[in-house]
Write a protein that holds these residues in place. Structure first.
Motif, mmCIF file in Angstrom:
data_model
loop_
_atom_site.group_PDB
_atom_site.id
_atom_site.type_symbol
_atom_site.label_atom_id
_atom_site.label_comp_id
_atom_site.label_asym_id
_atom_site.label_seq_id
_atom_site.Cartn_x
_atom_site.Cartn_y
_atom_site.Cartn_z
ATOM 1 N N ASP A 7 0.737 -1.195 -0.014
ATOM 2 C CA ASP A 7 -0.010 -0.049 0.049
ATOM 3 C C ASP A 7 0.880 1.467 0.119
ATOM 4 O OD1 ASP A 7 -2.528 -1.404 0.574
ATOM 5 O OD2 ASP A 7 -1.692 -1.878 2.239
ATOM 6 N N VAL A 8 2.102 1.198 0.571
ATOM 7 C CA VAL A 8 3.059 2.185 0.797
ATOM 8 C C VAL A 8 4.342 1.886 0.346
ATOM 9 C CG1 VAL A 8 3.638 4.083 2.323
ATOM 10 C CG2 VAL A 8 1.532 3.206 2.608
ATOM 11 N N VAL A 9 5.087 2.787 -0.281
ATOM 12 C CA VAL A 9 6.355 2.491 -0.458
ATOM 13 C C VAL A 9 7.525 3.542 0.027
ATOM 14 C CG1 VAL A 9 8.374 2.118 -2.376
ATOM 15 C CG2 VAL A 9 6.145 0.667 -2.427
ATOM 16 N N HIS A 10 8.442 3.603 0.703
ATOM 17 C CA HIS A 10 9.310 4.583 0.837
ATOM 18 C C HIS A 10 10.931 4.033 -0.046
ATOM 19 C CE1 HIS A 10 7.690 6.040 5.028
ATOM 20 N NE2 HIS A 10 6.674 5.487 4.156
ATOM 21 N N VAL A 11 11.098 5.402 -0.545
ATOM 22 C CA VAL A 11 12.334 5.309 -1.445
ATOM 23 C C VAL A 11 13.472 6.126 -0.686
ATOM 24 C CG1 VAL A 11 13.217 6.023 -3.796
ATOM 25 C CG2 VAL A 11 10.919 5.227 -3.573
ATOM 26 N N CYS A 12 14.306 5.136 -0.203
ATOM 27 C CA CYS A 12 15.627 6.031 0.568
ATOM 28 C C CYS A 12 16.561 5.506 -0.263
ATOM 29 C CB CYS A 12 15.373 5.286 1.948
ATOM 30 S SG CYS A 12 13.936 5.476 2.805
ATOM 31 N N ALA A 18 13.433 8.958 -9.135
ATOM 32 C CA ALA A 18 12.376 9.069 -9.966
ATOM 33 C C ALA A 18 11.963 7.666 -10.552
ATOM 34 C CB ALA A 18 12.835 9.795 -11.076
ATOM 35 N N GLU A 19 12.774 6.775 -10.858
ATOM 36 C CA GLU A 19 12.400 5.335 -11.576
ATOM 37 C C GLU A 19 11.655 4.711 -10.435
ATOM 38 O OE1 GLU A 19 15.464 2.016 -11.659
ATOM 39 O OE2 GLU A 19 16.347 3.694 -12.442
ATOM 40 N N MET A 20 12.109 4.711 -9.295
ATOM 41 C CA MET A 20 11.550 3.711 -8.305
ATOM 42 C C MET A 20 10.201 4.400 -7.582
ATOM 43 S SD MET A 20 14.795 2.815 -6.063
ATOM 44 C CE MET A 20 15.843 1.593 -6.529
ATOM 45 N N ALA A 21 10.138 5.589 -7.463
ATOM 46 C CA ALA A 21 8.866 6.284 -7.215
ATOM 47 C C ALA A 21 7.872 6.065 -8.235
ATOM 48 C CB ALA A 21 8.870 7.678 -7.057
ATOM 49 N N ILE A 22 8.097 6.241 -9.475
ATOM 50 C CA ILE A 22 7.061 6.170 -10.472
ATOM 51 C C ILE A 22 6.569 4.687 -10.692
ATOM 52 C CG2 ILE A 22 6.861 6.250 -13.127
ATOM 53 C CD1 ILE A 22 8.843 8.776 -13.084
ATOM 54 N N ALA A 23 7.586 3.684 -10.563
ATOM 55 C CA ALA A 23 7.380 2.067 -10.608
ATOM 56 C C ALA A 23 6.380 1.693 -9.305
ATOM 57 C CB ALA A 23 8.748 1.338 -10.335
ATOM 58 N N LYS A 39 2.466 0.410 -9.319
ATOM 59 C CA LYS A 39 1.550 -0.640 -8.584
ATOM 60 C C LYS A 39 0.686 -0.212 -7.736
ATOM 61 C CE LYS A 39 4.207 -3.762 -10.537
ATOM 62 N NZ LYS A 39 3.386 -4.978 -11.279
ATOM 63 N N GLY A 40 0.245 0.818 -7.663
ATOM 64 C CA GLY A 40 -0.779 1.521 -6.804
ATOM 65 C C GLY A 40 -0.669 1.997 -5.557
ATOM 66 N N ALA A 41 0.670 2.136 -5.044
ATOM 67 C CA ALA A 41 0.958 2.467 -3.696
ATOM 68 C C ALA A 41 1.298 3.924 -3.629
ATOM 69 C CB ALA A 41 2.517 1.868 -3.415
ATOM 70 N N HIS A 42 1.190 4.332 -2.209
ATOM 71 C CA HIS A 42 1.466 5.641 -1.882
ATOM 72 C C HIS A 42 2.912 5.806 -1.757
ATOM 73 C CE1 HIS A 42 -2.676 6.562 -0.742
ATOM 74 N NE2 HIS A 42 -2.759 5.563 -0.157
ATOM 75 N N VAL A 43 3.733 6.939 -1.902
ATOM 76 C CA VAL A 43 5.098 6.773 -1.964
ATOM 77 C C VAL A 43 5.613 8.076 -1.105
ATOM 78 C CG1 VAL A 43 7.115 7.332 -3.394
ATOM 79 C CG2 VAL A 43 5.326 6.135 -4.229
ATOM 80 N N TYR A 44 6.572 7.811 -0.270
ATOM 81 C CA TYR A 44 7.215 8.766 0.442
ATOM 82 C C TYR A 44 8.629 8.749 -0.319
ATOM 83 C CZ TYR A 44 9.451 11.425 4.249
ATOM 84 O OH TYR A 44 10.084 12.430 5.201
ATOM 85 N N CYS A 45 9.074 9.519 -0.900
ATOM 86 C CA CYS A 45 10.345 9.514 -1.669
ATOM 87 C C CYS A 45 10.954 10.729 -1.102
ATOM 88 C CB CYS A 45 10.306 10.024 -3.187
ATOM 89 S SG CYS A 45 11.732 9.918 -4.299
ATOM 90 N N ILE A 89 7.101 12.389 -11.880
ATOM 91 C CA ILE A 89 6.917 11.638 -10.665
ATOM 92 C C ILE A 89 5.363 12.035 -10.161
ATOM 93 C CG2 ILE A 89 7.077 11.501 -7.770
ATOM 94 C CD1 ILE A 89 10.043 11.507 -8.663
ATOM 95 N N LEU A 90 5.077 13.623 -10.234
ATOM 96 C CA LEU A 90 3.945 14.072 -9.897
ATOM 97 C C LEU A 90 2.754 13.603 -10.745
ATOM 98 C CD1 LEU A 90 4.752 17.749 -9.226
ATOM 99 C CD2 LEU A 90 4.299 16.228 -7.650
ATOM 100 N N ALA A 91 3.157 13.321 -12.288
ATOM 101 C CA ALA A 91 1.934 12.925 -13.225
ATOM 102 C C ALA A 91 1.731 11.395 -12.640
ATOM 103 C CB ALA A 91 2.647 13.062 -14.695
ATOM 104 N N ALA A 92 2.782 10.625 -12.260
ATOM 105 C CA ALA A 92 2.489 9.254 -11.719
ATOM 106 C C ALA A 92 1.758 9.232 -10.609
ATOM 107 C CB ALA A 92 3.925 8.498 -11.868
ATOM 108 N N ARG A 93 1.890 10.188 -9.769
ATOM 109 C CA ARG A 93 1.040 10.196 -8.497
ATOM 110 C C ARG A 93 -0.466 10.252 -8.951
ATOM 111 N NH1 ARG A 93 1.226 15.676 -5.459
ATOM 112 N NH2 ARG A 93 0.301 16.160 -7.601
#
Length: 355
Positions: free
Chosen positions: A70-75, A82-87, A91-97, A111-115
């Motif tokens: 449901d949620v992915v954190h990119v650290c 960018a590639e990880m947040a967009i991916a 997959k339908g997850a919220h993203v903390y980048c 990234i904003l467009a993918a969100r």
């Protein structure tokens, strides 16, 4: 309500000391189900240290494919954000980048467009704004106590605190130097404080003067042969309303600021303020006219804030209720655009004009 399943990509210093530590304070709302890092032992240690039993991956694509997150954190290092947040959005997850959200503005917009396409939440990590002193200065601004704010100096001059671990000094792997590390905080702080992200122009310079002087670094010696990034950067950011923000950021400098960390000084028509030691996050010094006399007082605000907890509390609330996260994607994208402009200005010697 079922707990949200969280996956974290990048189990290094930030992934553990910030993200895992704060998320484990919210185990009533979230479950950390997957960890991903090229070094498996980092994930195994995190599972042990934080008392969790997350699945371990070395390939983030495999993690996103196999886990229903449901949620992915990119650290991870900056060029991978960018590639990880967009991916993850795919997959339908919220993203903390983590900051900077991307290494260039075009990727930030993607990234904003993918969100938006996913209909999910996006946050980034300029949480230093949520220390006690900046929160008090933000309150003063919102209450009109400064009057017309026309100048802010935002500074982080570390005497010798370059992160010698990891890839920080490698441009290809980190995207840049101190502008990609402390820079986002110093750039974001005055814009957040004044509710103003409308940039008109940027003029910047960068230096790599200290790379051959690794002695005395708080975080260990670095290798001058593996150092092709800037160690300090300075920029004049003019806003469309006429205000000017001056940003200074350095990993290693033979200048000492009165308070450590990221601080700012505000000049307004009715009052000014700055952050002072001994604890930069706790004290505000205000200068204004009182009964016809210029008066300066230093106070410790009654309301106290923990930047790490505040940021993650707001994030968990955002992904569980749909409220706004502490740092929005739009704010993070502007910060990335300013960083890109500083680099371009430093390279060309020109002032960069925004649309």
């Amino acid at each position: 309500m079922a707990k949200l399943k969280v996956g974290i990509i990048g189990i290094g210093e930030i992934g553990t000391t910030k993200h895992l530590r704060q998320l484990t304070a919210h185990l009533d709302e979230v479950e950390i189900t997957a960890l991903c890092d090229l070094q498996v032992e980092r994930c195994e240690k995190a599972n042990s240290d934080f008392g969790i039993n997350a699945a371990v991956y070395t390939d983030y694509k495999e993690m996103l494919e196999k886990e229903q997150l449901d949620v992915v954190h990119v650290c991870t290092p900056n060029p991978l954000h960018a590639e990880m947040a967009i991916a993850a959005f795919g997959k339908g997850a919220h993203v903390y980048c983590e900051k900077p959200i991307a290494c260039n503005y075009e990727d930030a917009k993607k990234i904003l467009a993918a969100r938006d396409a996913a209909g999910k939440q996006l946050a980034s990590g300029t949480q230093w704004r949520y220390n006690t002193a900046p929160m008090e200065m933000k309150r003063m601004f919102d209450n009109g106590e400064f009057g017309d704010v026309y100048y802010i100096r935002s500074t982080q001059l570390r005497p010798r605190r370059l992160p010698a671990y990891g890839v920080y000094t490698n441009k290809e792997l980190n995207g840049g130097g101190v502008l990609m590390d402390g820079g986002p905080h110093s750039i974001d702080l005055p814009m957040w404080m004044t509710n103003n992200y409308d940039v008109a122009t940027v003029r910047g310079v960068t230096f790599d003067k200290m790379k051959n002087f690794p002695e005395g670094n708080d975080l260990g010696p670095w290798d001058p042969e593996n150092f092709d990034v800037e160690d300090s950067a300075y920029a004049m950011i003019t806003m469309k309303n006429g205000a000017m923000f001056y940003v200074e950021t350095a990993w290693c400098s033979n200048m000492l600021q009165e308070a450590p960390g990221i601080v700012c000084s505000v000049a307004g028509t009715l009052a000014g303020a700055d952050m002072v030691g001994p604890g930069f996050e706790n004290f505000v010094r205000v200068t204004k006219m009182v009964d016809g006399k210029l008066t300066t007082t230093t106070t410790e605000p009654e309301a106290k804030y923990d930047m790490w907890a505040y940021d993650m509390d707001k994030w968990v609330l955002a992904v569980t209720t749909g409220s706004e996260p502490a740092v929005t994607g739009e704010q993070a994208a502007v910060v990335t655009r300013v960083i890109e402009a500083i680099y371009r200005s430093a390279e060309t010697g020109e002032t960069i004009v925004f649309d």
